[in-house]
Design a protein around this motif. Structure first.
Motif, PDB file in Angstrom:
ATOM      1  N   ARG A   1       0.824  -1.199   0.000  1.00 22.35           N
ATOM      2  CA  ARG A   1       0.000   0.000   0.000  1.00 22.35           C
ATOM      3  C   ARG A   1       0.865   1.259   0.000  1.00 22.35           C
ATOM      4  NH1 ARG A   1      -5.675   0.606   3.262  1.00 22.35           N
ATOM      5  NH2 ARG A   1      -6.086   2.676   2.442  1.00 22.35           N
ATOM      6  N   ARG A   2       1.955   1.215   0.761  1.00 27.14           N
ATOM      7  CA  ARG A   2       2.869   2.360   0.819  1.00 27.14           C
ATOM      8  C   ARG A   2       3.450   2.634  -0.566  1.00 27.14           C
ATOM      9  NH1 ARG A   2       8.103   2.526   1.405  1.00 27.14           N
ATOM     10  NH2 ARG A   2       8.219   0.292   1.820  1.00 27.14           N
TER      11      ARG A   2
ATOM     12  N   ALA B   1       0.751   4.087  -2.984  1.00 23.24           N
ATOM     13  CA  ALA B   1       0.432   5.488  -2.732  1.00 23.24           C
ATOM     14  C   ALA B   1       1.583   6.394  -3.161  1.00 23.24           C
ATOM     15  CB  ALA B   1       0.109   5.695  -1.262  1.00 23.24           C
ATOM     16  N   ALA B   2       2.811   5.891  -3.013  1.00 21.52           N
ATOM     17  CA  ALA B   2       3.957   6.699  -3.425  1.00 21.52           C
ATOM     18  C   ALA B   2       3.983   6.842  -4.944  1.00 21.52           C
ATOM     19  CB  ALA B   2       5.248   6.060  -2.925  1.00 21.52           C
TER      20      ALA B   2
ATOM     21  N   ALA C   1      -0.435   9.063  -6.186  1.00 24.48           N
ATOM     22  CA  ALA C   1      -0.839   9.820  -5.000  1.00 24.48           C
ATOM     23  C   ALA C   1      -2.295   9.568  -4.597  1.00 24.48           C
ATOM     24  CB  ALA C   1      -0.617  11.306  -5.253  1.00 24.48           C
ATOM     25  N   ASP C   2      -3.164   9.397  -5.601  1.00 25.68           N
ATOM     26  CA  ASP C   2      -4.596   9.222  -5.309  1.00 25.68           C
ATOM     27  C   ASP C   2      -4.885   7.994  -4.452  1.00 25.68           C
ATOM     28  OD1 ASP C   2      -5.341  11.484  -6.619  1.00 25.68           O
ATOM     29  OD2 ASP C   2      -5.905  10.477  -8.491  1.00 25.68           O
ATOM     30  N   TYR C   3      -3.961   7.044  -4.442  1.00 26.12           N
ATOM     31  CA  TYR C   3      -4.156   5.867  -3.606  1.00 26.12           C
ATOM     32  C   TYR C   3      -3.930   6.153  -2.120  1.00 26.12           C
ATOM     33  CZ  TYR C   3      -5.386   2.127  -6.761  1.00 26.12           C
ATOM     34  OH  TYR C   3      -6.084   1.316  -7.604  1.00 26.12           O
ATOM     35  N   GLY C   4      -3.471   7.369  -1.826  1.00 25.35           N
ATOM     36  CA  GLY C   4      -3.308   7.719  -0.412  1.00 25.35           C
ATOM     37  C   GLY C   4      -4.521   8.428   0.152  1.00 25.35           C
ATOM     38  N   GLU C   5      -5.361   8.957  -0.747  1.00 25.63           N
ATOM     39  CA  GLU C   5      -6.482   9.787  -0.281  1.00 25.63           C
ATOM     40  C   GLU C   5      -7.740   8.945  -0.082  1.00 25.63           C
ATOM     41  OE1 GLU C   5      -6.994  13.393  -2.598  1.00 25.63           O
ATOM     42  OE2 GLU C   5      -9.038  13.625  -1.789  1.00 25.63           O
ATOM     43  N   ILE C   6      -8.224   8.919   1.147  1.00 26.91           N
ATOM     44  CA  ILE C   6      -9.397   8.096   1.461  1.00 26.91           C
ATOM     45  C   ILE C   6     -10.673   8.883   1.151  1.00 26.91           C
ATOM     46  CG2 ILE C   6     -10.559   6.738   3.247  1.00 26.91           C
ATOM     47  CD1 ILE C   6      -7.624   5.880   2.613  1.00 26.91           C
TER      48      ILE C   6
ATOM     49  N   ASP D   1     -12.966   2.096   3.564  1.00 27.48           N
ATOM     50  CA  ASP D   1     -11.578   2.336   3.204  1.00 27.48           C
ATOM     51  C   ASP D   1     -11.369   2.267   1.678  1.00 27.48           C
ATOM     52  OD1 ASP D   1      -8.870   2.659   3.177  1.00 27.48           O
ATOM     53  OD2 ASP D   1      -8.387   0.827   4.276  1.00 27.48           O
TER      54      ASP D   1
END
Ligand code: FAD
Ligand code: FAD
Lengths: 297, 477
Positions: B388-389, B392-393, B396-401, B407
Motif C-alpha cells: 500500500r505504501r 500510494a507513493a 498519490a490518489d491511492y493515499g487519499e481516502i 476504506d
C-alpha cells in the motif's frame, strides 16, 4: 518508521483542545491527524452562534470557536497533519496513516482518540418503502447548505428533535424553505430547551411529538412519508420532497474496536461520550490531554 | 444504420455473460442496455448465493447446469478477478417436516452429483455455528455453496465482453422489433440497429421484448422479497450460509455472510408486485426470524433494507414453469425469460448455452484472440502495508481516502468512473463506497464532486441512481 510521543486522532474541538493541554503539560512531540482538509471537526459547518459561553465567556459561531483554538495552537509546536486518515491502530502502539501520496506507519507512546461521532442513518430504523433521492442526515444537509452552498430541497420534513434536528429546522427556514414539521418519537423535544425556543418556536416550526416515520414513498425523488401517531396508532401521509434525519450520534470508535482497554489509549470528546456542548467536550479533552502530556514530558 | 451480427438486449448478469460468451466467436456484437449503467435490475438485488445444486429434480437442465456452474465458479471468478467466498451452507431443521425435506434434498443432491453433501447431527452443527438457537435437529451441510457479489460479477463480465470487442450501448432501450429476410431491425430510443441475430435478456421485461415480435408464450408473475443488511462489524454473525427450513410450509429465512463482510438476511416473499418498496411486515418478519434463529445476533447493526423483484414464469394457462425458460421463437432469436434463482449461479452457463446455440445458427468461427481475463480495480484496503505504501507513493490518489467506512481511495473512485460509473450508486457498485455503517453520509458529497469533475457535468446534474434521482434539489418534482 516515524516515532511520536503523542498521537491524536481527530482535530475537532476535542483533538485540538487535547493537543493544547498536552503541550502545556510539557509534551513536545505531538502529531495531530485529521482526515478532513480543514481542522475543527463539525465546528466549521456550525455557522450558528452558541459555542464557547463557558470557555470564552461569549457566544461564538463554530468557525470562530475553531479560530480561537487554532490561534492558540499556532503558538505551539504541535504538528497538524490534515487530509490524513488514520487507517488502523495496533496493539504494538503503531498506527497506519494515509494521505495523498503517502502511506506511513507511526509509532507512538500514547494515543488520544478524538474521532467524534457519526450520525445514525435511516437504514438502521425499520422504515419500509423505497430509497429515493432526497434523504439526508442532518449533518449532510448542514454541510451542503453551509459549506457547499447547495440546495438539498424545498419541502422539508425533519425526523428527530435533538439539537441537530432543531438547528437544521431553523437553517432550512432561514434559507427560505418550508419546514413542514419536526417529528419526534419522545414526549418532548430531544435537544436543549434553548435550541427549542430559538430554533423552533421563534420560527413557528411545528414539533410533532410521539410521532415517527413508518414508510417512505417516491420513485426518483422522495414524494412523502407515512407517519404514525404512536399513541393512537393512527397514520397519515405527509408530502415532502426532502427528509432530514437527525436520529442521534454514535461515538466513532471503529479504530480501537479490536483493542482492549490499554493504559496508553484515551478517548476524548464526542468519541468518549456525546457532549451537547462543545465546552464540555473540550474540557474533558483538556483533562485527557493534560494527563497524557504530563506523563510524556 | 449500424449493423451487427448479434444484438444482446439487456445488460444484467445474463446479458453481460451472453455477450461475453458470444465474443468467443468472430462476430460483431452489440450489448444494448436501457439504463445508464449495467446491472441495475434484478442483478443488483438478490440473495447472492452460488448454489450447489441439490434443489432441483435430477435430470433437469437446472440441476445439471447448477452443479456444473458451481464447480467452475472458482475458475470463473479467477478469470474475472471477482471475490468469491466458498463458505459452505447449512440447511437447518428444527422438526420432523424439515428433517424430511433435508433427506429429500440430500437424495436429490447425490443424484445430481453435488460433492461433499452431508447430513449433520445437532452437535456438529453447533460446533460450526455456536450462535444458532437451541432445538436444532439436523443440518444439511453443503461445502460447495458460496457467495459472490452479483453486480460485481456482472460488471466484470461486461468489462471482459467489451475487452473482447463487444460494443456496449447504454441509454438504449429497444422499443420495437421487425423481422425480414436479412434478420432483425431493432428500433431503440437512440435510432435503429440492424442485426442478424438477437439474444433477449431483458430481465423483468424479457417477455415484453419477445412480444414485440412474437405472440405471447410465457407470462411473468412478479413477486417481491424484502431483505435487511447488517454491518460487517455486527456481533453474532454466522460464518456459513444458513437456510432455515421451517416446520410450516413457508419459505424460511436465508442468511448470507457476504464477500464484503456484511450480513444479508431475507427474503420475506410477497405476492404479485413490481414494487421495489420494502414492506413493514416484511422487515418485521426478517428481524423476527433472524432473532429466533440467531438469538445473539445484534440487529442494531442493521444498516440497510431493500426489496427485490422475482420474475416467475408461467404458461399462458397459468401453470408455472419450473425449468429455465429458454425460448427460441424463430431462427436466430433467443430469449431468456423469467430467469430467477439460480440465475446468478448459472449466469455464465446460460450465456454459454444461448451463445453456442446462436453461433451454430450463424456458422460463426472461433475468435482466437478471445481473452478470458479481466482485471479488477486494485483495492488499497486488501494490500499489505508495504504494498500500500508503494502504491500510494507511485500514485498519490491511492493515499487519499474517500469512503472511510469501507476504506476506499480516490484512485479507486476515479477508476470506477473511468470504467463506466456515472452515478453515485454506480461508483458504489464498482468499489463499495457507501456500503458501510454510515451508508454514504460521509462520502456521497465527495463522490458527487468527483463525478462532476471527471464527467464534466455540473454537480446539480449528478444523480444517486439515474435520471430523476438528482442529489441536489432542482425543483423538477
Ligand atoms: C449540528 C451541531 C450543532 C451543535 N451546536 C452546538 C452549539 O450550539 N453549542 C455547543 O456548545 N455545542 C454544539 N454542538 C456540539 C459540539 O459541536 C460537539 O460536541 C463538539 O464539536 C465535538 O467535538 P469532537 O472534537 O469531539 O468531535 P468532531 O468535531 O466530530 O471531530 C472529530 C474529528 O475527528 C476526525 N476523525 C475521525 N476519525 C478519524 C480518523 N480515523 N482519521 C483521521 N481523522 C479522523 C474527523 O474528521 C473530525 O474532524 C453541536 C454539534 C453539532 C453536530
Ligand atoms: C429475489 C431474488 C433472489 C435471487 N437470489 C439468487 C441467488 O441467491 N442465487 C442465484 O443463483 N440466483 C438468484 N437469483 C436469480 C438472479 O438474480 C437472476 O437470475 C439474474 O440476476 C437475472 O439477471 P437478468 O440479466 O435476467 O436481469 P436484470 O439484471 O434485471 O437485467 C435485465 C436488464 O435488461 C434491461 N432492459 C429491460 N428492457 C430493456 C429494453 N427494452 N431494452 C434494453 N434493455 C432493457 C434492464 O434495464 C436490465 O438492466 C435471485 C433472483 C431474485 C429475484
Amino acid at each position: 518508521m516515524e516515532h511520536v510521543k503523542l498521537l491524536i486522532v481527530g482535530a475537532g474541538a476535542a483533538g485540538l483542545s487535547a493537543a493544547l493541554s498536552a503541550w502545556d503539560a510539557g509534551c513536545r512531540d505531538i502529531l495531530l491527524a485529521d482526515r478532513s482538509a480543514i481542522p475543527g471537526g463539525v465546528l466549521p459547518q456550525c455557522i450558528h452562534r452558541g459555542f464557547g459561553l463557558t470557555a470564552f465567556g461569549e457566544e461564538l459561531s463554530g468557525p470562530e470557536y475553531t479560530e480561537r483554538l487554532l490561534a492558540a495552537l499556532a503558538g505551539t509546536g504541535v504538528r497538524l497533519s490534515l487530509g490524513t486518515e488514520v487507517l488502523s491502530v495496533s496493539h504494538d502502539k503503531a498506527a497506519v496513516l494515509s494521505r495523498r501520496g503517502c502511506v506511513s506507519r507511526v509509532r507512538f507512546e500514547r494515543l488520544i482518540l478524538a474521532s467524534g461521532c457519526r450520525e445514525k442513518s435511516i437504514g438502521a430504523l425499520p422504515v419500509a418503502g423505497t430509497r429515493p433521492a432526497g434523504i439526508f442526515t442532518a449533518g449532510q444537509a448542514q454541510e451542503m447548505i453551509n459549506l457547499r452552498h447547495q440546495n438539498p430541497g424545498r419541502e422539508v420534513l425533519i425526523l428527530g428533535s435533538g439539537d441537530l434536528g432543531m438547528i437544521m429546522a431553523r437553517r432550512f427556514s432561514l434559507e427560505g424553505k418550508h419546514v413542514i414539521a419536526v417529528l419526534e418519537q419522545g414526549e418532548t423535544y430531544g435537544g436543549m430547551a434553548r435550541n427549542y425556543h430559538r430554533c423552533m418556536e421563534a420560527y413557528h416550526i411545528p414539533l410533532c411529538c410521539r410521532m415517527t416515520v413508518r414508510e417512505i414513498h417516491g420513485q426518483g425523488r422522495i414524494s412523502g412519508v407515512t407517519a404514525e401517531h404512536l399513541d393512537s396508532g393512527e397514520r397519515e401521509y405527509i408530502a415532502c420532497d426532502t427528509l432530514v434525519t437527525a436520529l442521534g450520534l454514535i461515538p466513532e470508535r471503529a479504530l480501537v474496536r479490536e483493542l482492549d482497554a490499554s493504559p496508553w489509549l484515551s478517548l476524548a470528546g464526542n468519541c468518549c461520550r456525546v457532549h451537547d456542548i462543545v465546552d464540555s467536550a473540550a474540557s474533558q479533552a483538556q483533562r485527557v490531554g493534560h494527563e497524557a502530556g504530563a506523563s510524556l514530558s | 444504420m449500424e449493423r451487427f451480427d448479434a444484438a444482446v438486449i439487456g445488460g444484467g448478469l445474463l446479458g453481460c455473460f451472453a455477450a461475453r460468451e458470444l465474443s468467443r466467436r468472430k462476430l460483431d456484437i452489440a450489448l444494448l442496455e436501457a439504463r445508464e449503467d449495467v446491472c441495475t435490475g434484478i442483478s443488483r438485488a438478490n440473495t447472492a448465493v452460488v448454489y450447489p445444486g441439490y434443489d432441483h429434480e435430477p435430470g433437469t437442465l437446472k440441476a445439471e447446469m447448477t452443479v456444473r456452474a458451481n464447480a467452475a465458479f472458482d475458475r470463473l471468478c479467477k478469470e474475472l478477478d471477482v471475490p468469491f467466498s466458498r463458505c459452505g451452507s447449512l440447511m437447518l431443521s428444527f422438526g420432523p417436516r424439515a428433517d424430511a425435506v433435508l433427506r429429500n434434498k440430500l437424495q436429490n443432491g447425490e443424484a445430481n452429483g453435488v460433492p461433499g453433501l452431508r447430513l449433520l447431527d445437532a452437535e456438529r452443527v453447533y460446533a460450526m455455528e455456536p450462535g444458532l438457537a437451541p432445538g436444532l435437529r439436523h443440518a444439511l451441510f453443503s461445502p460447495t455453496a458460496g457467495t459472490v457479489n452479483p453486480w460485481q460479477l456482472g460488471i466484470a463480465a461486461c468489462e471482459n465482453a467489451v475487452h473482447n470487442g463487444v460494443q456496449l450501448r447504454l441509454n438504449t432501450k429497444v422499443e420495437a422489433l421487425h423481422r425480414d429476410a436479412e434478420g432483425y431491425l431493432l428500433e431503440t430510443d437512440r435510432g435503429s440497429i440492424r442485426t442478424r441475430a438477437v439474444i433477449n435478456c431483458a430481465g423483468l421485461a424479457a417477455h415484453w421484448v419477445q412480444e414485440l415480435l412474437f405472440p405471447p408464450s410465457v407470462r411473468i408473475v412478479p413477486t417481491a422479497g424484502d431483505y435487511l443488511v447488517l454491518d460487517k462489524n455486527s456481533v453474532g454473525k454466522p460464518t456459513h450460509i444458513l437456510e432455515y427450513e421451517p416446520e410450516e410450509k413457508v419459505k424460511g429465512l436465508t442468511v448470507v455472510p457476504t464477500v464484503e463482510g456484511s450480513l444479508l438476511l431475507g427474503p420475506f416473499e410477497r405476492d404479485n408486485t413490481l414494487d421495489y418498496a420494502t414492506t413493514e411486515g416484511g422487515l418485521f418478519w426478517v428481524r423476527e426470524q433472524a432473532s429466533r434463529l440467531l438469538p445473539g445476533l445484534d440487529l442494531d447493526g442493521t444498516i440497510r433494507s431493500f426489496a427485490a423483484v422475482r420474475p416467475n414464469p408461467e404458461q399462458m394457462d397459468g401453470r408455472s414453469i419450473h425449468s429455465f425458460c429458454i425460448e427460441h421463437p424463430a431462427e436466430r432469436f433467443w430469449s431468456l425469460i423469467g430467469i430467477k434463482t439460480p440465475g446468478l449461479t448459472c449466469a455464465r452457463e446460460l450465456g454459454q448455452y444461448v451463445a453456442a446455440a446462436l453461433a451454430r445458427e450463424l456458422h460463426a468461427e472461433e475468435n482466437k484472440a478471445f481473452d478470458p481475463i479481466r482485471r479488477a480495480i486494485p483495492k488499497a484496503h486488501v494490500l499489505s502495508f508495504d504494498e500500500r505504501r508503494k502504491l500510494a507513493a507511485a500514485e498519490a490518489d491511492y493515499g487519499e481516502i474517500i469512503c472511510c467506512c469501507e476504506d476506499v481511495t480516490r484512485a479507486e473512485v476515479l477508476e470506477a468512473i473511468r470504467r463506466g460509473a456515472c452515478t453515485v450508486d454506480g461508483v458504489k457498485r464498482r468499489v463499495g463506497t457507501g456500503m458501510g455503517c454510515c451508508q454514504g453520509a460521509r462520502c456521497e458529497q465527495k463522490i458527487a464532486a468527483l463525478l462532476s469533475e471527471a464527467l464534466r457535468m455540473p454537480e446539480s446534474a449528478v444523480t444517486k441512481d439515474g435520471k430523476g434521482t438528482e442529489r441536489i434539489y432542482n425543483g423538477a418534482c
